[in-house]
Structure formats: C-alpha cells, structure tokens
Design a protein around this motif. Structure first.
Motif, short mmCIF file in Angstrom:
data_model
loop_
_atom_site.label_atom_id
_atom_site.label_comp_id
_atom_site.label_asym_id
_atom_site.label_seq_id
_atom_site.Cartn_x
_atom_site.Cartn_y
_atom_site.Cartn_z
N UNK A 41 -5.45 -1.79 11.31
CA UNK A 41 -4.20 -1.69 10.57
C UNK A 41 -3.86 -2.96 9.79
N UNK A 42 -4.16 -4.13 10.38
CA UNK A 42 -3.71 -5.40 9.78
C UNK A 42 -4.72 -6.01 8.82
N UNK A 43 -6.00 -5.87 9.11
CA UNK A 43 -7.03 -6.52 8.30
C UNK A 43 -8.00 -5.53 7.66
N UNK A 44 -8.20 -4.37 8.30
CA UNK A 44 -9.20 -3.43 7.81
C UNK A 44 -8.90 -2.89 6.43
N UNK A 45 -7.63 -2.71 6.14
CA UNK A 45 -7.22 -2.18 4.83
C UNK A 45 -6.70 -3.34 3.99
N UNK A 46 -7.59 -4.01 3.30
CA UNK A 46 -7.22 -5.25 2.61
C UNK A 46 -6.37 -5.01 1.37
N UNK A 47 -6.51 -3.82 0.74
CA UNK A 47 -5.76 -3.59 -0.51
C UNK A 47 -4.59 -2.62 -0.32
N UNK A 48 -4.34 -2.22 0.92
CA UNK A 48 -3.16 -1.42 1.21
C UNK A 48 -3.18 0.01 0.71
N UNK A 49 -4.38 0.56 0.46
CA UNK A 49 -4.44 1.94 -0.04
C UNK A 49 -4.59 2.96 1.08
N UNK A 50 -4.55 2.52 2.32
CA UNK A 50 -4.64 3.44 3.44
C UNK A 50 -6.03 3.72 3.93
N UNK A 51 -7.05 3.08 3.32
CA UNK A 51 -8.43 3.27 3.73
C UNK A 51 -9.03 1.92 4.16
N UNK A 52 -9.79 1.93 5.24
CA UNK A 52 -10.41 0.70 5.72
C UNK A 52 -11.55 0.32 4.78
N UNK A 53 -11.58 -0.95 4.39
CA UNK A 53 -12.54 -1.40 3.40
C UNK A 53 -13.13 -2.75 3.81
N UNK A 54 -14.00 -3.29 2.96
CA UNK A 54 -14.59 -4.60 3.23
C UNK A 54 -14.84 -5.34 1.93
N UNK A 55 -14.86 -6.65 2.06
CA UNK A 55 -15.30 -7.54 0.99
C UNK A 55 -15.73 -8.83 1.65
N UNK A 56 -16.90 -9.32 1.26
CA UNK A 56 -17.45 -10.50 1.92
C UNK A 56 -16.56 -11.72 1.71
N UNK A 57 -16.37 -12.48 2.81
CA UNK A 57 -15.69 -13.77 2.75
C UNK A 57 -16.67 -14.92 2.99
N UNK A 58 -17.64 -14.69 3.88
CA UNK A 58 -18.63 -15.73 4.17
C UNK A 58 -19.57 -15.87 2.97
N UNK A 59 -19.75 -17.11 2.52
CA UNK A 59 -20.56 -17.36 1.32
C UNK A 59 -21.96 -16.81 1.47
N UNK A 60 -22.53 -16.93 2.67
CA UNK A 60 -23.90 -16.45 2.89
C UNK A 60 -23.93 -15.17 3.72
N UNK A 61 -22.80 -14.50 3.84
CA UNK A 61 -22.73 -13.27 4.62
C UNK A 61 -23.26 -12.08 3.86
N UNK A 62 -23.12 -10.91 4.47
CA UNK A 62 -23.61 -9.69 3.87
C UNK A 62 -22.68 -9.22 2.75
N UNK A 63 -23.28 -8.80 1.64
CA UNK A 63 -22.51 -8.26 0.53
C UNK A 63 -21.98 -6.88 0.90
#
Length: 720
Positions: free
Chosen positions: A405-427
């Motif tokens: 609820x707090x972090x999974x939906x980063x853009x507030x559209x009601x769907x859990x999403x992802x975007x890389x934060x770690x520079x060398x992490x997974x795209x």
C-alpha cells in the motif's frame, strides 16, 4: 572470456560455446556445489562454469585424472537417482611399457563422488581384469583460481586478492587465497595414500594392481573460509551420513508413483533435484534457485518452488517463509532497492558481494516477492494448520501488506509497480527480468514505473490470503477491508488490462497508464491468482493454447508474431517450465482441465528426451517437430528449483487437489488424468495430525479414489 559480454553493467552470456555442446554432471549439498564434465573432471571448457564452488567462490577450477599419462576412455557417467553420488565408469586403451603389455579394456576405473559438509569426497577404484599385474602411474592435476561466481560468469574486476603459497604435507596440499575482503579461503586436497610426488598442482601415485584384484585411492577436496577445519571424514563415513540425512528428509515428505515408468523417472528426478537444491539454513530448509549461476537464496524462486511442492512437503514452505521473514527489509536503502516491508530478491555470499562490487549481497529488486510471500503464507496455513508459526510471522505479513500500500504503488494509480532505484540494480523487476522483456506492440520500450499484469494478480491473491489469516487472529474488520480492496483491484484490473482486440490481458501498463498490448504468458498468471473475470478467462485460455503461443512443448513467454518474438531469447519466446506450471494451475482453477493436461503432456514429453529426465530452467520456443526433442537453451541452469517443482504443481492442478488442515480434509475437485496415467499412488500424505495413502485410477469419464491407509481423523472428499 569470449562467451560473455557486459553492457551498461549488465552481464550477458553468449551461446558461442554452450552447455548444449556436452553434458555436465552436478552435485550440490547446502552451500557447496560441483559442476563436472562426464569424466568426473573439471575442465576449462565452454562457459568455464566447471569446478568446485563454496559460498559463492570457486575453490577448485581444474581437476583431471590420468593413467600412465593418458586420459581414460569414458564408458558411462551418471548421477545416482537420489542425486547423492556421481558415478563414472572408465577404461583404458592398450598400455605398453618395457617388458609388459596390457590389452585394451582390461582395466576398469570406477570414480564415485559425493559432497558432504563443504568437502567433495572421491573414491577411485581400479580393477584389473587382465592376466598380468599392472604397475600404473595415476596422476591428478589440479588448480584453484578462487574466482567469485560473478567472475566465472564473466564480470571483469579491476583488482583481485592474492593467491597464497601452497602448503604441501605428506598426504595433502593446501591452496589458498586472501581476498580484498581480507577473508582467507583455502582448498585442502587430502589423500589416503602416500603420493610418489606431490606438488602445488599435481599428485602422482604408483599403484600395483594384481590380476582379478583392485586398489582404491580416496581423496577429499575440502573448502575452507577463515579458520581451518578439523579432521576429514573417510569416503565411507561421508556416504553413510549423507544417506542418513536423505532418509530423514524422506520421512516428512509425501511420495508419488504412477503406472507410467517414464513419468516416474520425471517425478523421481524432480524430487531428487529439489532435495539436492534445498539447503539447511538457521530458519529451516530453503530451495536454492539453480546451478550453476543461481545456487543461492532467491525470494521469488523460493516462494514459487515452495508453492509447487507444498502439497507434498509443507515443511519447505515454512522454511522459506521463516528465512524471508528474518531478512525482510526494515528501512529505505535505494542502493539495494530496499523499502520497509519488502521481501528479499537475492542473497549472495562471496568476495564481490562483501565488497559491494555487485549489489546483490542482499538485494530487494523484485516487485513480486512481497505479494507472493503473503500468498504462500495463506497457502501454508490451509495445508498445515500451523497457527503458532503464522501468528509468529503475522507482524512480517502486516509489514508486507504495508509495503504493497505504501511503496508498491509509486504513482498512486492503484496498481503495484516498480522502477529501479539502485544504479546497478535490475531494470525489470518481475520474473521476466531481462532488460528487453517489457515493451509496446510496436517494439518500443515501456517507460516506468511499470505495472505488470501478473503482479496485480499476486496482490489480489495476497490480500485475500491475508484476509483469511486476519479472521484466524480475530481481526474481522481488517479482514473485511482486505476483501474489499481485493474485489476493487479485480474490477479495476479487468477494466485497465484487458485488450479486446488481442483477446487477452496486456503484459503491463507503462508509466503513463498505456497498455503494453502484446500476447505474453503473463496473462496466464492472472488465471492462477484468480483475478481474471470468468468472461475473460476463457479467451485467455484460447490465446495461450493457440499455435502462436503453444509450441507443442509448452506455452511460450511471448507469442509468435509479436514485435520482439525470438524463440532463442531468454524471455521473449522461450518456454519456461515454471511459467507453464502456474498457467496450468490457473487453467484448472477456471475449469479448463483439458488445456492444463495439454501443458503437462508437453512438458512430460520434453522430460523423456532430456538428459536424466531433468527439465531445465528454460528451453527454446521453436515449434515442436516430429521425432525431435525440445531445442536446448544454451546457458540454462540445470537443475533449477522451480523447473523441478513443476511436475508436482501440474499433478495437483489436474487432480483438483485441495486441503483443509482445520477439518482436516483432502479434497479432489473434478479430478482428471491423461490417458498415459492409468493409476497414481500417493503415500505418506500428512494432513493435520494424520496420514493417508491413496490410489487413484483413471476411468473413461472420471477418476476413482481408493483409500489404502488412513491414520488419524483425515477426511478424503471427492467432488465430481
């Protein structure tokens, strides 16, 4: 290494020298694994992945046995059915020396190998079938590069530690390396005979073998990190302890046999692979993802493997849940893509992880591990009724819900999403985590944050699982709120992700909410989770089993004709067994048992053709051709945990097998079997405090179930 390239800090393994070219033999026990060639040696061939590995480091990179200066001839090479031993039969061509001559094939060489507690034990037995005594020089050449597993995969390092001078004793050699992490790692080679010569890279023995007699040489290749270990076990004692542990592991696991011996080969190898890949941790058993590249805990892989095997081995699920709960993120750490409540993606040991040269020492870059953690928790309770354990991890389940609820939906559209934060992490941070796996119909990249189709289904199932557990703990208001959230998500998902012109769900929504309108296997996971509407489920089933998606061996990750379709790619047209298992479970959930059995049949047929009846991580998505097996993917992990677990999930799907530990009850909901399985015998199936033994018989229109043995108050129910 020419077979590996690196682009923008991402490592890709090329197929110029592939594992399809020759067969390797794998042993694994807890934190140690060995990849041999078929002779039982370690060679610098192909992708260079052969060797003895311990805790993320290769402790022996080369090993070769020679007799009188020649490499023996291979007769046979196989791993035992229980995966404990590698057994290699060798012989020699004609040998001649001053005053004597040995005809070819008079000498039999038997190599037996097994792993136990960080040591590779080997017995070399030479039997003389000739008429004259033989004086033989047996030589073992060896080397240790102490390469980190990521170096073996091809990652170049600016600096390395230093190799230490070899320590040579009467019957042993100790090779060492001091890493940049200041840890000293050693490989100790010990022998049970006095060598004629012993050097830093070679041991030579003079052996006399009289007619119709044998001699035996035992060696132990021990891996040490930090302090030296104590005395070594003999080969016989190590074999006995290994067998004792195997027997103890068997005791708590259900067993399945069928009337089809080829299907039994698949079942037995899969069960043995799961036992081999499972390591004992402080929190309990955990299935490491796969050999060689992923022999370490992965959150997503462990959770799905535990779900696949749950009906036979609930203790594995408990170990996975406990392990991941103990390592759940508690704070923000962008360098590791960590956020409070998030469940682990990957855990690595080794020099490069310790130094931060790779971000995967403890890395959280997967969007689906957290909801799957909740899904497994709910399924584990239904299977086991283990309330005290679920109550103990309830705070971790609450934290996982908070992450959604707090972090999974980063853009507030009601769907859990992802975007890389770690520079060398997974795209890409779904199960299809190669960089090119998420795109639009025209082939253009989808910009983040990305909301994947299957992840919304996992979140739906997670909230429903958590609601049932909340009722168990008396939190009825919380349960009602979670059920409302799940129902709302299901409605919005079917509105936003459905692509009418394709007759299936979009692969994902991009950061602007635009659907990635491509036909992909991800849609099948919406059936697995139950988020698909019944109206749309039938259309999805049709698309998944049509000629563009179904290769004959299984459902492709991407349908033929889509922009990035390539049957030889990692995620854009290949066939993944675990993906197909989840799809089949989803098809069965919506009543499409015939379609689920088509998938099981394709994978069963593939297992017949594959070495050791072992399904790989993936294989190529080329259309099935008459009289030809599946086309191997060059660098697939073999064995791979969730590929091993798929046969059990497929059987459960076809049988409509469900549990209620509270009742306790075993229920078969409209069971069906394919025509090549006339009978199935299920033994040692533990439910609640009882145990049942069942025999299932296929008839023309249904499946009959006979209770052969029942201990305790266990109900066996059949819905027809």
């Amino acid at each position: 290494m020419e077979d590996v390239i690196e682009v923008n800090d991402q490592v890709y393994v090329l197929a110029g020298s592939s594992r399809a070219d020759d067969r390797t033999r794998v042993l694994k026990q807890d934190e140690t694994f060995a990849v041999h060639d078929r002779f039982g040696d370690f060679q610098r061939l192909g992708l260079g992945e052969q060797g003895l590995f311990h805790q993320g480091t290769r402790h022996l990179s080369f090993l070769e046995l020679r007799i009188n200066g020649q490499r023996p001839l291979l007769l046979n090479s196989s791993v035992s059915e229980d995966n404990r031993e590698l057994i290699v039969d060798l012989t020699m061509p004609e040998l001649a020396a001053a005053g004597w001559h040995m005809p070819g094939h008079s000498l039999h060489i038997l190599r037996r190998k097994l792993l136990w507690e960080g040591t590779l034990h080997e017995s070399v037995r030479l039997y003389n079938y000739g008429e004259h005594s033989l004086e033989l020089d047996l030589e073992l050449a060896f080397a240790a590069d102490f390469a980190d597993i990521f170096e073996v995969r091809g990652l170049k390092r600016a600096r390395r530690g230093e190799l230490l001078p070899a320590e040579i004793g009467k019957r042993e050699v100790r090779l060492g390396y001091r890493g940049l992490d200041t840890v000293e790692r050693y490989t100790r080679l010990s022998f049970n005979r006095d060598p004629l010569e012993l050097e830093a890279g070679r041991a030579r023995f003079r052996l006399r073998v009289t007619p119709r007699h044998c001699v035996e040489l035992n060696l132990a290749l021990g891996c040490e990190a930090g302090e030296a270990k104590g005395g070594r076990l003999s080969f016989a004692k190590a074999a006995r302890r290994s067998a004792e542990r195997l027997a103890a592991e068997h005791a708590g696991v259900g067993r399945v046999f069928t009337s089809n011996e080829q299907f039994n080969d698949w079942l037995n190898r899969s069960a043995a692979d799961l036992r081999m890949l499972t390591s004992q941790t402080r929190e309990g058993p955990y299935p490491y993802a796969g050999v060689p590249w992923f022999s370490t805990p992965f959150g997503r892989d462990g959770l799905i493997t535990a779900l696949q095997y749950l009906w036979l081995a609930p203790a594995l699920a408990r170990g996975v849940l406990a392990f991941l709960a103990a390592r759940q993120a508690t704070g923000l750490d962008p360098a590791r893509d960590a956020e409070p409540g998030k469940i682990l993606h990957e855990l690595r040991r080794g020099e490069m992880a310790a130094l931060g040269e790779i971000p995967f020492g403890r890395y959280y870059g997967s969007v689906d591990s957290t909801p799957l953690f909740l899904v497994l928790a709910g399924a584990y309770y239904e299977r086991s009724g283990d309330r005290p354990f679920l109550e103990a991890i309830w705070p971790h389940l609450e934290a996982a819900l908070a992450w959604i609820d707090d972090y999974g939906d980063s853009d507030g559209d009601g769907f859990v999403d992802y975007q890389r934060h770690a520079e060398r992490g997974l795209v890409q941070q779904g199960w299809k985590d190669s960089d090119d796996s998420v795109f639009h119909a025209d082939g253009s990249d989808a910009e983040g944050p990305i909301a994947l189709c299957e992840v919304q289904g996992y979140v739906y199932a997670a909230k429903r699982s958590a609601a049932r557990l909340a009722v168990l703990f008396g939190e009825h208001g919380r349960a009602e709120a979670l059920e409302r959230q799940a129902a709302d998500l299901k409605r919005r998902f079917n509105e936003a992700f459905w692509v009418e012109e394709l007759g299936t769900y979009a692969l994902a929504l991009d950061g602007d909410g635009r659907p990635c309108a491509v036909r992909a296997s991800n849609a099948g996971h919406a059936l697995f989770s139950g988020i698909a509407s019944r109206e749309y489920a039938r259309q999805v089933a049709h698309v998944l089993l049509d000629e563009h998606s179904f290769s004959g061996w299984g459902v492709r990750t991407l349908a033929q004709g889509e922009a990035r379709y390539n049957p030889m790619s990692y995620h854009n047209g290949s066939v993944w067994p675990h993906d197909n298992g989840l799809i089949a479970a989803g098809l069965a959930r919506y009543g499409f048992r015939d379609e689920a059995m088509r998938i099981m049949t394709g994978l069963f047929d593939a297992s017949i053709d594959l070495d050791l009846h072992r399904l790989p991580e993936l294989f190529c998505g080329f259309r099935r051709r008459p009289h030809q097996g599946p086309i191997r993917y060059p660098v697939a992990c073999l064995p791979q945990a969730w590929a091993s677990g798929v046969v059990f999930q497929l059987l459960q799907a076809c049988l409509g097998l469900h549990f209620s530990a509270e009742s306790p009850q075993v229920r078969f909901d409209h069971p069906q079997l394919p025509d090549y399985l006339h009978r199935i015998h299920i033994d040692n199936l533990r439910v609640g405090g009882g145990v049942v033994e069942l025999e299932l018989t296929r008839h023309a229109n249904d499946v009959g179930i006979n209770v052969l043995r029942k201990e305790g108050a266990v109900e066996v129910a059949v819905v027809v």
